[in-house]
Enzyme design. Structure first.
Site, PDB file in Angstrom:
ATOM      1  N   GLU A   1      -9.864   6.009   3.005  1.00 34.32           N
ATOM      2  CA  GLU A   1     -10.580   4.969   3.561  1.00 34.32           C
ATOM      3  C   GLU A   1      -9.792   3.666   3.912  1.00 34.32           C
ATOM      4  O   GLU A   1      -8.738   3.427   3.129  1.00 34.32           O
ATOM      5  CB  GLU A   1     -11.402   4.424   2.714  1.00 34.32           C
ATOM      6  CG  GLU A   1     -11.221   3.210   1.580  1.00 34.32           C
ATOM      7  CD  GLU A   1     -10.297   3.660   0.621  1.00 34.32           C
ATOM      8  OE1 GLU A   1      -9.477   2.907   0.278  1.00 34.32           O
ATOM      9  OE2 GLU A   1     -10.196   4.878   0.216  1.00 34.32           O
TER      10      GLU A   1
ATOM     11  N   LYS B   1       0.818  -1.204  -0.019  1.00 30.34           N
ATOM     12  CA  LYS B   1      -0.036   0.052  -0.048  1.00 30.34           C
ATOM     13  C   LYS B   1       0.913   1.096   0.166  1.00 30.34           C
ATOM     14  O   LYS B   1       0.427   2.185  -0.651  1.00 30.34           O
ATOM     15  CB  LYS B   1      -1.140  -0.083   1.044  1.00 30.34           C
ATOM     16  CG  LYS B   1      -2.137  -1.115   1.173  1.00 30.34           C
ATOM     17  CD  LYS B   1      -2.950  -0.909   0.124  1.00 30.34           C
ATOM     18  CE  LYS B   1      -4.133  -1.975   0.255  1.00 30.34           C
ATOM     19  NZ  LYS B   1      -5.119  -1.528  -0.966  1.00 30.34           N
TER      20      LYS B   1
ATOM     21  N   SER C   1       1.569  -9.744  -0.625  1.00 31.74           N
ATOM     22  CA  SER C   1       1.169  -8.349  -0.537  1.00 31.74           C
ATOM     23  C   SER C   1       1.431  -7.717   0.846  1.00 31.74           C
ATOM     24  O   SER C   1       1.663  -6.375   0.822  1.00 31.74           O
ATOM     25  CB  SER C   1      -0.434  -8.062  -1.104  1.00 31.74           C
ATOM     26  OG  SER C   1      -1.227  -8.964  -0.129  1.00 31.74           O
TER      27      SER C   1
END
Length: 405
Positions: free
Chosen positions: A111, A89, A376
């Site tokens: 969010e 991210k 991830s």
């Protein structure tokens, strides 16, 4: 087949910008800024410097020997879990925060579901001296407490969202409502969802995953193309990042693994492609979970980051065109794969990533097949979920340990 986005923000029939008039100026400004800056050598140099010296890129492409022996192929894990903040991210958060700085935005909102995007955004805002507000479903606030505390330590204001199912969808709804009321802020969307240019922009910032993978494969194996590229998928940013450089090479078989939850035969699932249909959600046309009247149905997954009722429009097009194969893994399958990775490779994955690992038990590979799986994120945030699962499924966990010890 063209998998690129067109000038109106569409991947084939999916995409667009279905937003209120009050946000049109913001989105046009963002699109112009993104198109300009991504061509600017100075912007890319600043971004790459932060990715290298702050985030810690390139992340390793790890040849997983134990998994390779078990599945009789060559398995490589793209270690996005080793990024600063613990997931992929941060790639997008840093990129968008730099764009916000170029647009003189002093307040950023986001969010988050699993909390990884919230932590990444809070980190980028702290680094660049920007006010940060993060919307997070109350259910996710409870089950991802470590990430909530990290965001607050970094100076972000975390707003629990109690409406609806109080998960990722509802956090995105509240963030958009706040954005409409405060159009001067910049909204960092965490996945390849939302109105144009967000899907294209997030995919661009995440393409570093696939670009690094190709180069690392070339160094380690002599060839830059994997036989298989596999990633978990909710909205789809880590999958978009891994797939990006391989889309136009048909020899690379790409597989996206959705969250089946308690099973595709139950209503407790987040498998959008398997159970959804075309519609509009959060500003774009794509596949989503909805009833016969077009009302969004509540998704479910043990993984907070995959607990979303839609998917990025690029992925909707990749599914419809047949370029990417979509499948799904249940909670139990993902948790079994996670425990196996822990015991065989010494890596604690995010539960999201474990869904991609679960595919290994469902496929057969050739001995020389190069299989790349995007890891991830790391599992620090999921310790409570792992412990609760082990307590509930003690016999299953015991069987896993017996097999892998």
């Amino acid at each position: 087949m063209n998998y690129n986005i067109d000038e109106k923000g569409y991947y084939g029939p999916f995409g667009g910008a279905f937003i209120p008039e009050i946000l049109q100026t913001n989105v046009r400004e963002l699109k112009a800024c993104f198109r300009l800056q991504k061509q600017d050598p100075a912007f890319n140099a600043e971004l790459n410097e932060l990715l290298q010296y702050y985030v810690g890129r390139p992340t390793p492409l790890y040849a997983a020997r134990a998994l390779s022996d078990r599945y009789r192929c060559r398995i490589f894990l793209k270690r996005e879990d080793l990024n600063h903040t613990g997931s992929h991210k941060i790639n997008n958060a840093i990129g968008q925060a730099l764009l916000a700085k170029k647009m003189y935005k002093s307040h950023i909102i986001a969010e988050t579901g699993a909390g990884q995007h919230g932590v990444a955004t809070a980190t980028a805002c702290a680094l660049l001296g920007t006010e940060c507000t993060v919307f997070m479903g109350a259910v996710d606030v409870a089950r991802q407490k470590p990430n909530v505390e990290r965001m607050r330590l970094l100076g972000a204001r975390v707003i629990p969202v109690t409406c609806g199912s109080a998960t990722l969808k509802d956090a995105a709804n509240e963030a958009i409502r706040y954005w409409i009321s405060n159009p001067h802020v910049h909204y960092i969307i965490g996945s390849v969802i939302g109105p144009d240019p967000y899907p294209e922009m997030v995919a661009y910032f995440q393409s570093v995953i696939g670009n690094e993978t190709a180069e690392q494969l070339r160094v380690q194996t002599g060839k830059s193309l994997p036989d298989y590229a596999i990633a978990c998928i909710g909205g789809g940013s880590n999958a978009a990042g891994l797939f990006q450089p391989f889309l136009n090479d048909a020899s690379v078989r790409m597989i996206a693994v959705e969250a089946a939850g308690k099973g595709l035969h139950t209503p407790h699932t987040a498998a959008t492609i398997a159970k959804g249909s075309p519609g509009i959600i959060h500003g774009s046309k794509t596949f989503l979970l909805q009833d016969d009247d077009g009302q969004i149905t509540e998704p479910y997954s043990i993984s907070a980051g995959l607990d979303y009722p839609g998917i990025g429009p690029m992925h909707a097009w990749l599914h419809t065109s047949g370029r990417v194969h979509f499948t799904a893994a249940t909670d139990d399958e993902a948790m079994t794969a996670a425990f196996q990775l822990m015991r065989q490779e010494g890596i604690v994955p995010a539960i999201e990533s474990a869904h991609a690992l679960a595919l290994l038990d469902k496929m057969s590979f050739g001995k020389q097949d190069k299989v790349v799986i995007c890891l991830s994120g790391r599992g620090d945030k999921d310790m409570e979920a792992y412990q609760q699962y082990m307590a509930k499924e003690h016999s299953l966990a015991s069987n896993i340990y017996a097999v892998t010890d």
